[in-house]
Write an enzyme that holds these catalytic residues in place. Structure first.
Site, short mmCIF file in Angstrom:
data_model
loop_
_atom_site.label_atom_id
_atom_site.label_comp_id
_atom_site.label_asym_id
_atom_site.label_seq_id
_atom_site.Cartn_x
_atom_site.Cartn_y
_atom_site.Cartn_z
N ARG A 137 13.89 15.56 -1.09
CA ARG A 137 12.72 15.69 -0.22
C ARG A 137 11.43 15.50 -1.01
O ARG A 137 10.37 15.28 -0.42
CB ARG A 137 12.71 17.07 0.45
CG ARG A 137 13.86 17.29 1.39
CD ARG A 137 13.98 18.73 1.78
NE ARG A 137 12.92 19.16 2.66
CZ ARG A 137 12.94 19.03 3.98
NH1 ARG A 137 13.96 18.48 4.56
NH2 ARG A 137 11.94 19.45 4.72
N LYS A 160 10.35 12.83 1.12
CA LYS A 160 11.20 12.18 2.12
C LYS A 160 10.75 12.52 3.53
O LYS A 160 10.72 11.69 4.41
CB LYS A 160 12.64 12.67 1.90
CG LYS A 160 13.65 12.13 2.89
CD LYS A 160 14.02 10.73 2.54
CE LYS A 160 14.99 10.10 3.51
NZ LYS A 160 14.88 8.64 3.46
N LYS A 198 8.69 -1.12 0.19
CA LYS A 198 9.85 -0.77 -0.66
C LYS A 198 9.51 -1.00 -2.12
O LYS A 198 9.78 -0.16 -2.98
CB LYS A 198 11.08 -1.62 -0.31
CG LYS A 198 11.83 -1.25 0.93
CD LYS A 198 12.62 0.02 0.83
CE LYS A 198 11.86 1.23 1.21
NZ LYS A 198 11.50 1.56 2.54
N HIS A 257 -8.62 -15.41 4.55
CA HIS A 257 -9.79 -14.62 4.92
C HIS A 257 -10.08 -13.53 3.90
O HIS A 257 -10.62 -12.48 4.24
CB HIS A 257 -9.61 -14.05 6.33
CG HIS A 257 -9.45 -15.13 7.35
ND1 HIS A 257 -10.50 -15.94 7.72
CD2 HIS A 257 -8.37 -15.58 8.01
CE1 HIS A 257 -10.06 -16.83 8.60
NE2 HIS A 257 -8.76 -16.63 8.78
N GLU A 278 7.56 -4.09 5.39
CA GLU A 278 8.57 -3.19 4.85
C GLU A 278 8.96 -3.60 3.43
O GLU A 278 9.17 -2.74 2.56
CB GLU A 278 9.79 -3.16 5.79
CG GLU A 278 10.93 -2.27 5.38
CD GLU A 278 10.55 -0.80 5.19
OE1 GLU A 278 9.44 -0.38 5.54
OE2 GLU A 278 11.39 -0.06 4.66
N ASN A 284 7.77 26.51 3.91
CA ASN A 284 7.51 25.08 4.01
C ASN A 284 6.52 24.91 5.15
O ASN A 284 6.76 25.41 6.24
CB ASN A 284 8.83 24.35 4.30
CG ASN A 284 8.64 22.88 4.64
OD1 ASN A 284 7.58 22.31 4.36
ND2 ASN A 284 9.65 22.27 5.23
N GLY A 285 5.40 24.23 4.90
CA GLY A 285 4.39 24.04 5.95
C GLY A 285 3.01 24.31 5.38
O GLY A 285 2.84 24.40 4.16
N GLU A 328 6.80 1.56 -3.49
CA GLU A 328 7.12 2.99 -3.59
C GLU A 328 8.10 3.31 -4.71
O GLU A 328 8.00 4.38 -5.31
CB GLU A 328 7.52 3.60 -2.24
CG GLU A 328 8.68 3.04 -1.53
CD GLU A 328 8.86 3.63 -0.12
OE1 GLU A 328 8.22 4.63 0.25
OE2 GLU A 328 9.68 3.08 0.62
N TRP A 332 6.62 21.18 -2.95
CA TRP A 332 5.80 19.96 -3.05
C TRP A 332 4.36 20.41 -2.85
O TRP A 332 3.99 20.87 -1.78
CB TRP A 332 6.23 18.97 -1.96
CG TRP A 332 5.65 17.60 -2.09
CD1 TRP A 332 6.13 16.57 -2.86
CD2 TRP A 332 4.51 17.08 -1.41
NE1 TRP A 332 5.35 15.45 -2.70
CE2 TRP A 332 4.35 15.73 -1.82
CE3 TRP A 332 3.59 17.61 -0.50
CZ2 TRP A 332 3.33 14.91 -1.35
CZ3 TRP A 332 2.57 16.79 -0.03
CH2 TRP A 332 2.44 15.47 -0.46
N CYS A 358 8.56 20.49 0.78
CA CYS A 358 9.25 21.70 0.33
C CYS A 358 10.64 21.83 0.97
O CYS A 358 10.85 21.46 2.12
CB CYS A 358 8.45 22.93 0.70
SG CYS A 358 6.78 22.88 0.10
C1 G6P Z 1 8.02 9.27 4.30
C2 G6P Z 1 9.27 8.58 3.78
C3 G6P Z 1 9.39 7.19 4.41
C4 G6P Z 1 9.39 7.31 5.93
C5 G6P Z 1 8.17 8.08 6.44
C6 G6P Z 1 8.32 8.45 7.90
O1 G6P Z 1 6.90 8.63 3.85
O2 G6P Z 1 9.23 8.45 2.38
O3 G6P Z 1 10.59 6.58 3.98
O4 G6P Z 1 9.41 6.03 6.49
O5 G6P Z 1 8.01 9.31 5.73
O6 G6P Z 1 9.39 9.36 7.99
P1 G6P Z 1 10.26 9.59 9.27
O7 G6P Z 1 11.24 10.65 8.88
O8 G6P Z 1 9.33 10.04 10.35
O9 G6P Z 1 10.91 8.28 9.62
#
Ligand code: G6P
Length: 604
Positions: free
Chosen positions: A27, A599, A482, A501, A478, A100-101, A485, A74, A2
């Protein structure tokens, strides 16, 4: 997650709220709304879906009035719908709240209010706050908010409008981000600084549970004892342009190309001719028997690179944990352990909880964080900022590479402290690290076309397997994240040696495998695994700085520059980010705001 914006001033609030909400879109959200006070009334307009749905209803200017709060939601309690969208009215419409929370004693509060005759228009926990405000209101807003604050448990950033209070509104936070923007004859609240950067660069960061009272002429902050306290605003060095796309089709692509500059800012002035200077941090590697890294998502993947790097050079044991696991596994920590919390946003709920857990066990905590003065930065014993600038795309790019670069700095400093590398080796590695940003700049320009070409060839894939060993496995984690997502292709990373395995049973004709082979000592081993999947029909993209050694076993090569393999994850990351980006573009996804993702994950 949010997003919150609030405004009071001389201008119409609605356009400013919508503009701010637009800057918080990244976000992640599924509905939005605004509440504006006018005379003795509050008007709310809200809608399920993207912001343009709300914009259609407000026609840019309605509701009219110069004080208001806005929200992008959200969904947590209750699905995305017009009713569940914020702001939420109290029963008598005298209060409107954005939040938010998560309110954890939701059921108890719902029962409490039901017993007192309240009914509910939505399924949200936020509506309960509006109702509690109405229930406790006895003429004094500060007392009312304090009563509600004492009643609710959980995390919250709140913006509150009260009908009849003119151009005054209220805000408070606990375990959720909120900043107060200080303008000339106008003041703001927002979930983050970039949301209101076009209007002000001066910000107050409220402490937990403090209550802010905002009018156009000032912001008054009250501590938990209801005493007025002086807060000195910080001046952000970000500019509004930092949060614009700057001609790129997506923030993600812009941020990929910003990486050389961001990594340069992160490392350059911390590497002096005499070695590494980590700001004012006094940590010495010799003091620690063990390092525990706890983080989420890509930040966790950066931690895995850091583990290989620190163990290789500083010979200090490094454990890596997902923060959501660390916080509940009763970790074995003490004063001889350093806990490193990595977070781009500095607000991730699990990472913040992991930080508190580490402190509870007596561990010193170092935060590697991008957002200045975020909760994690404020609660850690020491902070190293990653200096990536605002990152808007949900899928992190420069956030991740600057975290990796910071861990390299830390690893080399600790290696020097511990005497595990010679002074000459130390100076030569720091020089190499300092040269990385320029090399990365050239590399991104060069590899961009090839990544686009390969994406054009492989974008219809339904599954992708990223394999590698050592640093290459860390980079594979990573790379797979990427791709999945933003393109929604099922993608997983496996340590190449682990394939046999189980996972190899999934390989069939045309399965896509990305084989990363940048570590010279392990290249032959990974090559054997590439041969194994290829002989079972997989199409293989080899990612390597030595194409001649593996090209015969690959369908295509994504070439890396020649560099010290300890820094190769930075280059592999850039290549795989570009590949993921162009695959997603070819498949037509919402690249900057992928479905279901947020985000900044400020709830557990
Ligand atoms: C979300 C974001 C990711 C990020 C993760 C941790 O899932 O989409 O891109 O790596 O949170 O976020 P932070 O702000 O703690 O790095």
């Amino acid at each position: 997650m949010c997003g919150i914006v609030g405004y009071t001033g001389k201008k119409q609030a609605t356009p400013i709220l919508l503009d701010g909400l637009g800057r918080l879109e990244y976000r992640g959200y599924d509905s939005s709304g605004v509440a504006v006070a006018s005379g003795d009334e509050i008007q709310i307009v809200k809608a399920k879906g993207r912001l343009f749905e709300l914009e259609k209803l407000t026609e840019g200017v309605n509701p009219a009035g110069t004080t208001g709060i806005g929200h992008t939601r959200w969904a947590t309690h209750g699905g995305p719908s017009d009713e569940n969208a914020h702001p939420h009215f109290s029963r008598d419409k005298s209060f409107a709240v954005v939040h938010n929370g998560i309110i954890e004693n939701y059921l108890e509060l719902r029962a409490f209010l039901s017993e007192r005759g309240f009914t509910f228009r939505s399924e949200t926990d936020t509506e309960l706050i509006s109702l509690l405000l109405e229930y406790y209101y006895g003429g004094d807003m500060l007392d009312t908010i304090i009563k509600v604050r004492n009643k609710i448990k959980g995390s919250y950033a709140l913006g509150i409008l009260h009908a009849g209070d003119g151009d005054t509104f209220y805000a408070l936070r606990k375990d959720s981000p909120l900043v107060l923007g200080v303008g000339d004859d106008e003041n703001f609240i927002a979930s983050d600084i970039p949301a209101v950067l076009p209007y002000t660069r001066k910000f107050i960061i409220p402490d937990e549970k403090e209550i802010a009272v905002l009018t156009p002429n000032g912001i008054t902050v009250f501590n938990t004892n209801k005493e007025k306290i002086e807060k000195t605003p910080i001046v952000s060095d970000l500019s509004a342009a930092d949060a614009e796309k700057d001609g790129y089709p997506h923030f993600m692509l812009k941020e990929i190309f910003e990486q050389p500059g961001a990594v340069k800012k992160t490392v350059h002035d911390r590497i002096t001719p005499d070695g590494i200077r980590l700001d004012r941090i006094k940590l010495n590697g010799k003091d620690f028997r063990k390092i525990c890294v706890a983080a989420c998502g890509s930040a966790y993947h950066a931690g895995v690179v850091g583990k290989y790097f620190i163990e290789k050079f500083a010979r200090i044991e490094v454990e890596t944990d997902l923060a959501s696991e660390f916080r509940y596994r009763n970790p074995i920590l003490g004063s001889d352990c350093l806990t490193v919390i990595i977070s781009q946003s500095g607000e991730t709920a699990d990472s913040l909880a992991a930080l508190r857990e580490a402190k509870r066990h007596g561990s010193r905590v170092l935060a590697i964080v991008n957002v200045v003065d975020s909760s994690i930065a404020r609660e850690a014993d020491d902070v190293l900022y990653t200096r990536a600038g605002p990152e808007i795309a949900v899928a992190t790019t420069k956030g991740y590479t600057t975290q990796v670069a910071t861990l390299c700095l830390l690893g080399l400093k600790f290696a020097h402290d511990c005497g595990t590398i010679s002074h000459d080796e130390y100076l030569s590695l720091t020089r190499e690290l300092k040269a990385v940003p320029d090399l990365l700049g050239k590399y991104i320009d060069e590899v961009n076309g090839k990544a686009q070409y390969l994406a054009g060839k492989y974008y219809p894939a339904s599954d992708a397997y990223f394999i590698g060993r050592g640093y290459d496995w860390a980079a594979a984690l990573e790379g797979a994240l990427k791709l999945k997502e933003i393109s929604y292709i099922h993608a997983e990373a496996y340590a190449a040696g682990e394939l046999k395995h189980g996972t190899i049973s999934l390989i069939e004709k045309n399965s896509l495998v990305i084989g990363i082979a940048a570590e010279p000592e392990l290249r032959e081993k990974t090559l054997s695994n590439i041969k194994e999947v290829r002989s079972r029909g997989a199409a293989v993209i080899g990612v390597t700085d030595a194409p001649q050694t593996i090209a015969a076993e690959c369908d295509d090569i994504l070439e890396l520059p020649e560099t010290n393999s300890a820094f190769s994850p930075l280059f592999t990351a850039a290549a795989l980010q570009l590949f993921a980006y162009y695959v997603a573009a070819a498949r037509g996804g919402d690249i900057d705001k992928p479905r279901n993702l947020a985000k900044s994950v400020t709830v557990e």
